[in-house]
Design an enzyme around this catalytic site. Structure first.
Site, PDB file in Angstrom:
ATOM      1  CG  HIS A 118      -2.006  -0.777   1.230  1.00 49.31           C
ATOM      2  ND1 HIS A 118      -1.976  -2.156   1.364  1.00 49.31           N
ATOM      3  CD2 HIS A 118      -3.461  -0.488   1.079  1.00 49.31           C
ATOM      4  CE1 HIS A 118      -3.142  -2.592   1.349  1.00 49.31           C
ATOM      5  NE2 HIS A 118      -3.997  -1.734   1.047  1.00 49.31           N
ATOM      6  CG  ASN A 149       4.043  -4.076   2.796  1.00 49.51           C
ATOM      7  OD1 ASN A 149       3.525  -3.301   3.498  1.00 49.51           O
ATOM      8  ND2 ASN A 149       3.238  -4.888   1.899  1.00 49.51           N
TER       9      ASN A 149
END
Length: 259
Positions: A118, A149
């Site tokens: 994201h 991440n």
């Protein structure tokens, strides 16, 4: 490095500034009038990089780079109330049908060795189901190593939420550092960035900070990754908040920020 035109202006009615370009709202204006590839959401005004498409969703806006199959930047506002949202993740990863050239596909990431990372975090959108769901569009993703991440990038995202809760409102621009020659994944050749950035602006305190984060499973202190916004501009070729004072962009005093 020649900087591309990414003009972001913050709407601050309390400043009582008159604006140009024939717009009706009170705002700090970019250096030149925006054209059809401009957008404004939650008081943040953006211009796309080159001819890249501006895509506007409920709570964030992005400039989609078809060559690299991911955004050059994503911009949004985060308030204390938003950061305190409690909705669960939707995990509905999917193509972004608003990207006219088509976004990356789920198949591009499958068995690639990279996660769908994201840029606007799902954790920032727990205040609204639609806003949360839209963070899972692949136009809001970059290939990210799992350790990165889940590690330093997640840590930085959490710090931004804490700043929103503490300062009340923050503006965030984030994205990958895109350049020629990057490795790619999938049939659509989604570029794998070597570095990511965030720029955070706190209007009530007139503070601005940048971060350049190498794409690796680092355990650095966030304070050690903080850089002046000018450094992010030099690295990305983008021009953030051009109407802000140069002093705010050319240096960063980490002691002013709550860590």
């Amino acid at each position: 490095m020649k900087r591309k035109l990414l003009y972001i202006a913050i709407a601050l009615g309390i400043m009582g500034l008159n604006q140009s370009c024939g717009q009706s709202s009170v705002s700090i204006q970019p250096l030149e009038c925006a054209s059809d590839n401009a957008s404004e959401v939650n008081g943040v005004r953006m211009v796309a990089v080159g001819n890249n498409q501006i895509v506007k969703h409920k709570a964030f806006t992005l400039s989609y780079n078809e060559e690299h199959e991911q955004p050059d930047w994503v911009a949004y506002m985060l308030t204390r109330e938003m950061a305190n949202g409690q909705l669960p993740r939707t995990d509905d990863f999917r193509e972004d049908e608003d990207v006219v050239t088509q976004s990356a596909q789920l198949e591009d990431y499958r068995r690639s060795g990279y996660t769908r990372g994201h840029l606007v975090p799902a954790g920032d959108m727990k205040w609204d189901k639609e806003a949360m769901s839209e963070t899972f569009l692949l136009s809001n993703m970059s290939p990210q190593d799992a350790d990165f991440n889940d590690g330093i990038w997640n840590k930085l995202e959490g710090r931004v939420r804490k700043w929103a809760r503490y300062y009340g409102t923050v503006y965030v621009v984030t994205g990958p550092v895109l350049e020629e020659g990057l490795p790619t994944i999938g049939n659509n050749e989604v570029s794998v960035p070597q570095c990511f950035y965030k720029v955070i602006y706190v209007p009530d305190r007139q503070m601005m900070i940048g971060f350049l984060v190498d794409h690796r499973g680092a355990k650095d202190r966030l304070q050690d990754l903080a850089v002046p916004v000018d450094s992010v501009e030099d690295c990305t070729g983008l021009d953030f908040f051009p109407t802000m004072g140069e002093e705010m962009e050319s240096s960063v005093d980490i002691t002013r920020w709550k860590w």
